[in-house]
Design a protein around this motif. Structure first.
Motif, PDB file in Angstrom:
ATOM      1  N   ILE A  41      -9.569 -59.543  46.659  1.00  0.00           N
ATOM      2  CA  ILE A  41      -9.177 -58.435  45.785  1.00  0.00           C
ATOM      3  C   ILE A  41      -9.478 -58.806  44.333  1.00  0.00           C
ATOM      4  CG2 ILE A  41      -7.136 -57.165  44.954  1.00  0.00           C
ATOM      5  CD1 ILE A  41      -6.013 -57.679  47.877  1.00  0.00           C
ATOM      6  N   ASP A  42      -9.932 -57.827  43.549  1.00  0.00           N
ATOM      7  CA  ASP A  42     -10.256 -58.055  42.139  1.00  0.00           C
ATOM      8  C   ASP A  42      -8.974 -57.939  41.306  1.00  0.00           C
ATOM      9  OD1 ASP A  42     -12.861 -57.003  39.958  1.00  0.00           O
ATOM     10  OD2 ASP A  42     -10.792 -57.296  39.369  1.00  0.00           O
ATOM     11  N   SER A  43      -8.605 -59.023  40.613  1.00  0.00           N
ATOM     12  CA  SER A  43      -7.308 -59.006  39.926  1.00  0.00           C
ATOM     13  C   SER A  43      -7.304 -58.087  38.704  1.00  0.00           C
ATOM     14  CB  SER A  43      -6.863 -60.418  39.558  1.00  0.00           C
ATOM     15  OG  SER A  43      -7.672 -60.928  38.537  1.00  0.00           O
ATOM     16  N   PHE A  44      -8.447 -57.962  38.018  1.00  0.00           N
ATOM     17  CA  PHE A  44      -8.476 -57.044  36.856  1.00  0.00           C
ATOM     18  C   PHE A  44      -8.101 -55.629  37.283  1.00  0.00           C
ATOM     19  CE2 PHE A  44     -11.571 -60.263  35.165  1.00  0.00           C
ATOM     20  CZ  PHE A  44     -10.810 -60.659  34.071  1.00  0.00           C
ATOM     21  N   GLU A  45      -8.642 -55.214  38.432  1.00  0.00           N
ATOM     22  CA  GLU A  45      -8.329 -53.864  38.922  1.00  0.00           C
ATOM     23  C   GLU A  45      -6.840 -53.708  39.179  1.00  0.00           C
ATOM     24  OE1 GLU A  45     -10.722 -52.870  42.354  1.00  0.00           O
ATOM     25  OE2 GLU A  45     -12.570 -53.178  41.190  1.00  0.00           O
ATOM     26  N   GLN A  46      -6.215 -54.769  39.697  1.00  0.00           N
ATOM     27  CA  GLN A  46      -4.774 -54.726  39.971  1.00  0.00           C
ATOM     28  C   GLN A  46      -3.980 -54.499  38.693  1.00  0.00           C
ATOM     29  OE1 GLN A  46      -3.062 -54.771  42.849  1.00  0.00           O
ATOM     30  NE2 GLN A  46      -5.114 -54.554  43.695  1.00  0.00           N
ATOM     31  N   TYR A  47      -4.283 -55.312  37.661  1.00  0.00           N
ATOM     32  CA  TYR A  47      -3.529 -55.193  36.405  1.00  0.00           C
ATOM     33  C   TYR A  47      -3.778 -53.841  35.740  1.00  0.00           C
ATOM     34  CZ  TYR A  47      -3.000 -60.215  37.003  1.00  0.00           C
ATOM     35  OH  TYR A  47      -2.702 -61.447  37.510  1.00  0.00           O
ATOM     36  N   ALA A  48      -5.041 -53.412  35.755  1.00  0.00           N
ATOM     37  CA  ALA A  48      -5.367 -52.124  35.142  1.00  0.00           C
ATOM     38  C   ALA A  48      -4.603 -51.012  35.860  1.00  0.00           C
ATOM     39  CB  ALA A  48      -6.882 -51.879  35.204  1.00  0.00           C
ATOM     40  N   GLY A  49      -4.478 -51.143  37.176  1.00  0.00           N
ATOM     41  CA  GLY A  49      -3.759 -50.141  37.958  1.00  0.00           C
ATOM     42  C   GLY A  49      -2.277 -50.107  37.596  1.00  0.00           C
ATOM     43  N   ILE A  50      -1.670 -51.265  37.399  1.00  0.00           N
ATOM     44  CA  ILE A  50      -0.242 -51.330  37.030  1.00  0.00           C
ATOM     45  C   ILE A  50      -0.050 -50.699  35.645  1.00  0.00           C
ATOM     46  CG2 ILE A  50       1.674 -52.894  36.455  1.00  0.00           C
ATOM     47  CD1 ILE A  50       0.618 -54.794  38.650  1.00  0.00           C
ATOM     48  N   GLU A  51      -0.961 -51.026  34.714  1.00  0.00           N
ATOM     49  CA  GLU A  51      -0.873 -50.446  33.373  1.00  0.00           C
ATOM     50  C   GLU A  51      -1.003 -48.917  33.437  1.00  0.00           C
ATOM     51  OE1 GLU A  51      -2.698 -52.042  29.433  1.00  0.00           O
ATOM     52  OE2 GLU A  51      -4.148 -50.577  30.176  1.00  0.00           O
ATOM     53  N   GLN A  52      -2.014 -48.461  34.172  1.00  0.00           N
ATOM     54  CA  GLN A  52      -2.266 -47.020  34.246  1.00  0.00           C
ATOM     55  C   GLN A  52      -1.088 -46.284  34.884  1.00  0.00           C
ATOM     56  OE1 GLN A  52      -4.909 -45.629  32.674  1.00  0.00           O
ATOM     57  NE2 GLN A  52      -3.812 -43.728  33.073  1.00  0.00           N
ATOM     58  N   ALA A  53      -0.501 -46.885  35.908  1.00  0.00           N
ATOM     59  CA  ALA A  53       0.634 -46.234  36.577  1.00  0.00           C
ATOM     60  C   ALA A  53       1.792 -46.063  35.596  1.00  0.00           C
ATOM     61  CB  ALA A  53       1.071 -47.052  37.790  1.00  0.00           C
ATOM     62  N   SER A  54       1.990 -47.065  34.715  1.00  0.00           N
ATOM     63  CA  SER A  54       3.090 -46.945  33.751  1.00  0.00           C
ATOM     64  C   SER A  54       2.784 -45.846  32.727  1.00  0.00           C
ATOM     65  CB  SER A  54       3.368 -48.294  33.064  1.00  0.00           C
ATOM     66  OG  SER A  54       2.406 -48.577  32.067  1.00  0.00           O
ATOM     67  N   ILE A  55       1.514 -45.720  32.338  1.00  0.00           N
ATOM     68  CA  ILE A  55       1.118 -44.671  31.397  1.00  0.00           C
ATOM     69  C   ILE A  55       1.315 -43.284  32.035  1.00  0.00           C
ATOM     70  CG2 ILE A  55      -0.893 -43.616  30.243  1.00  0.00           C
ATOM     71  CD1 ILE A  55      -1.922 -46.484  29.734  1.00  0.00           C
ATOM     72  N   ASP A  56       0.860 -43.167  33.285  1.00  0.00           N
ATOM     73  CA  ASP A  56       0.995 -41.878  33.984  1.00  0.00           C
ATOM     74  C   ASP A  56       2.459 -41.473  34.090  1.00  0.00           C
ATOM     75  OD1 ASP A  56      -1.724 -41.937  34.229  1.00  0.00           O
ATOM     76  OD2 ASP A  56      -1.750 -42.478  36.361  1.00  0.00           O
ATOM     77  N   ALA A  57       3.322 -42.445  34.402  1.00  0.00           N
ATOM     78  CA  ALA A  57       4.748 -42.131  34.563  1.00  0.00           C
ATOM     79  C   ALA A  57       5.346 -41.682  33.228  1.00  0.00           C
ATOM     80  CB  ALA A  57       5.498 -43.351  35.106  1.00  0.00           C
ATOM     81  N   CYS A  58       4.951 -42.358  32.142  1.00  0.00           N
ATOM     82  CA  CYS A  58       5.465 -41.979  30.814  1.00  0.00           C
ATOM     83  C   CYS A  58       5.014 -40.567  30.445  1.00  0.00           C
ATOM     84  CB  CYS A  58       4.962 -42.947  29.737  1.00  0.00           C
ATOM     85  SG  CYS A  58       5.758 -44.556  29.803  1.00  0.00           S
ATOM     86  N   LEU A  59       3.716 -40.300  30.645  1.00  0.00           N
ATOM     87  CA  LEU A  59       3.190 -38.994  30.246  1.00  0.00           C
ATOM     88  C   LEU A  59       3.827 -37.873  31.067  1.00  0.00           C
ATOM     89  CD1 LEU A  59      -0.607 -39.810  29.649  1.00  0.00           C
ATOM     90  CD2 LEU A  59       1.171 -39.412  27.917  1.00  0.00           C
ATOM     91  N   ALA A  60       4.066 -38.147  32.339  1.00  0.00           N
ATOM     92  CA  ALA A  60       4.691 -37.123  33.188  1.00  0.00           C
ATOM     93  C   ALA A  60       6.116 -36.859  32.706  1.00  0.00           C
ATOM     94  CB  ALA A  60       4.700 -37.581  34.642  1.00  0.00           C
ATOM     95  N   ALA A  61       6.851 -37.918  32.361  1.00  0.00           N
ATOM     96  CA  ALA A  61       8.223 -37.747  31.883  1.00  0.00           C
ATOM     97  C   ALA A  61       8.231 -37.014  30.553  1.00  0.00           C
ATOM     98  CB  ALA A  61       8.906 -39.113  31.751  1.00  0.00           C
ATOM     99  N   LEU A  62       7.269 -37.363  29.664  1.00  0.00           N
ATOM    100  CA  LEU A  62       7.218 -36.730  28.345  1.00  0.00           C
ATOM    101  C   LEU A  62       6.826 -35.260  28.456  1.00  0.00           C
ATOM    102  CD1 LEU A  62       5.590 -39.556  26.191  1.00  0.00           C
ATOM    103  CD2 LEU A  62       7.944 -38.706  26.063  1.00  0.00           C
TER     104      LEU A  62
END
Ligand code: OOG
Ligand code: NI
Length: 467
Positions: free
Chosen positions: A440-461
């Motif tokens: 598994i590519d670790s950069f993709e994992q971290y980018a995915g965790i970051e993006q998920a947090s952004i998506d959750a914030c934007l949805a809440a906002l």
């Protein structure tokens, strides 16, 4: 219905890591001493830094802070590696990353089996750095063949382990009694064997080819060679070891001491010389010794983006062009100074690291989000929302390893002889064939965790702004 009866993979992993810790502490007393030093340092650190304490409370479970974060094994054959992958999968651990250590004079290539999603990492982040011996890098063809035959004749897994892996794969999990049995049986694979499966003569020839070859080929199993708790202040642990009768390696691997920790810093105590015995041709046993097992400590910092990682690699390489740490540790202080000098070029404030996109961050709402600009929310303008104080950000922890550091850890524990040279031959494709899966590519994992947090914030906002 049936799903309910299964123990979760996270729980099996936790039980396994606790069982390993107990076994290792019993077998390697210096390791118990190291654990107690780490707990003391972490306690002091948390007392003095309430901010760090509350950040850890938010993101981690504080009471598990000093528990083991990783261990390491070295395997001999592709079949062992492929089976190990299936064993780890039962514990929710998957191969992340490819590490070629041939460049650093160690004839192995490796991956790290670890939990990958955020919830699993928070529950228990235990991982195992797993190396596969590369006999193809040995020059002596006859010895290579002898080693291959010796390895082909062993089975490092108990029959019950093999049966339970099949059960888990077929049914989708293990019930409580099978899970407990699984942990006990897998532990056998990681246990130390003080009786070699080769005679003293073959051991010596393997050892002369490379100490690591002797370590992998001579025994009935891939004994766990170290366990590694996490510390919040690795410099304090490094300084504190001698007073407790533990001999540390000469310097801490990885980035220098910083305000904002990046990636991974590691130090270890030297491997112990342990009594073993060799089988003679007349069936009697003769005594000898073997050094393999040690203890290590890690301090983890932020996961870097590809841009941040190449800056890290460049600064490390620049340092090492001027001064290479010697095997005897005599230039350690000068190396540490040079490293600190070179890394002055790496921003040391979270805001700057974020702005320059050097590291991955997890975003959350700083307040109720009511004052957020509708436009910024609609446009997904994270920078604006951060500047307006709507969003806050925390570094995402690096969960992987570093090849140069890993080579340094290997070397300081394989004895202080000068590094051997092997032709540089990274071969991820071969490794994946041997593993029976892609890593598994670790950069993709971290980018995915970051993006998920952004998506959750934007949805809440979006909800607050329209409400
Ligand atoms: C593995 C050494 C690498 C680390 O923490 O970088 C490692 C080994 O000695 O088998 O564990
Ligand atoms: Ni390690």
């Amino acid at each position: 219905m049936q799903q309910k009866m299964f123990v979760s993979a996270d729980d099996i992993r936790s039980a396994f890591s606790a069982a390993m810790s107990e076994m290792y502490r019993k077998e390697v007393p210096a390791y118990g001493e190291l654990l107690s030093l780490v707990a003391e340092v972490n306690r002091a650190m948390l007392e003095h830094d309430p901010q760090l304490r509350s950040r850890l409370e938010r993101s981690d479970s504080l009471d598990r802070i000093s528990e083991e974060r990783h261990g390491a094994i070295r395997l001999g054959t592709a079949e062992e590696l492929a089976m190990m992958r299936r064993v780890f999968a039962v514990m929710g651990m998957y191969p992340v990353g490819y590490y070629d250590l041939s460049t650093a004079g160690v004839p192995v290539h490796s991956t790290a089996f670890r939990p990958i999603d955020e919830a699993a990492l928070n529950r228990n982040p235990f991982r195992v750095f797993t190396s596969l011996l590369r006999l193809d890098l040995l020059a002596d063809e006859a010895l290579r063949e002898e080693a291959r035959q010796t390895l082909a004749a062993r089975d490092i897994f108990t029959p019950t382990t093999r049966r339970l892996v099949e059960t888990a794969e077929r049914d989708g999990g293990l019930d409580e009694s099978d899970a407990a049995l699984f942990v006990a049986e897998v532990l056998e694979t990681f246990r130390w064997h003080d009786r070699a499966r080769v005679d003293a003569d073959l051991y010596r020839r393997l050892h002369d080819a490379h100490r690591l070859v002797a370590d992998v080929v001579s025994f009935n199993g891939p004994h766990i060679n170290h366990l590694t708790p996490r510390t919040l202040d690795i410099d304090a642990v490094q300084r504190g070891m001698p007073a407790r009768g533990i001999a540390p390696k000469a310097f801490v691997e990885g980035p220098p001491t910083r305000q904002c920790p990046i990636l991974l810093r590691q130090t270890s105590f030297k491997a112990l010389e342990e009594d073993i015995s060799f089988r003679g041709s007349d069936g009697t046993w003769t005594t000898g010794s073997h050094t393999a097992r040690f203890g290590e400590v890690e301090q983890r910092g932020i996961a870097l983006t590809p841009k941040g990682r190449s800056l890290y690699d460049r600064l490390l390489e620049e340092t090492r062009k001027h001064i290479r740490p010697t095997a005897d540790g005599s230039n350690a202080a000068a190396y540490v100074d040079a490293l600190a000098g070179a890394f002055a070029a790496f921003p040391d404030e979270w805001a700057a690291i974020r702005k320059e996109r050097l590291g991955y961050f997890s975003y959350s709402l700083a307040g109720d989000g009511k004052n957020a600009s509708q436009q910024a929310v609609a446009a997904g303008d994270i920078n604006q929302l951060v500047e307006a104080g709507v969003l806050q950000f925390d570094p995402i922890v690096y969960e992987d390893f570093l090849p140069v550091s890993a080579a340094g850890i290997f070397r300081s524990n394989l004895g202080d002889d000068e590094a051997q040279h092997f032709a540089e031959s990274p071969n991820q494709k071969l490794f994946e064939q041997q593993l029976g899966a892609r890593v598994i590519d670790s950069f993709e994992q971290y980018a995915g965790i970051e993006q998920a947090s952004i998506d959750a914030c934007l949805a809440a906002l979006a909800k607050c702004v329209t409400a």
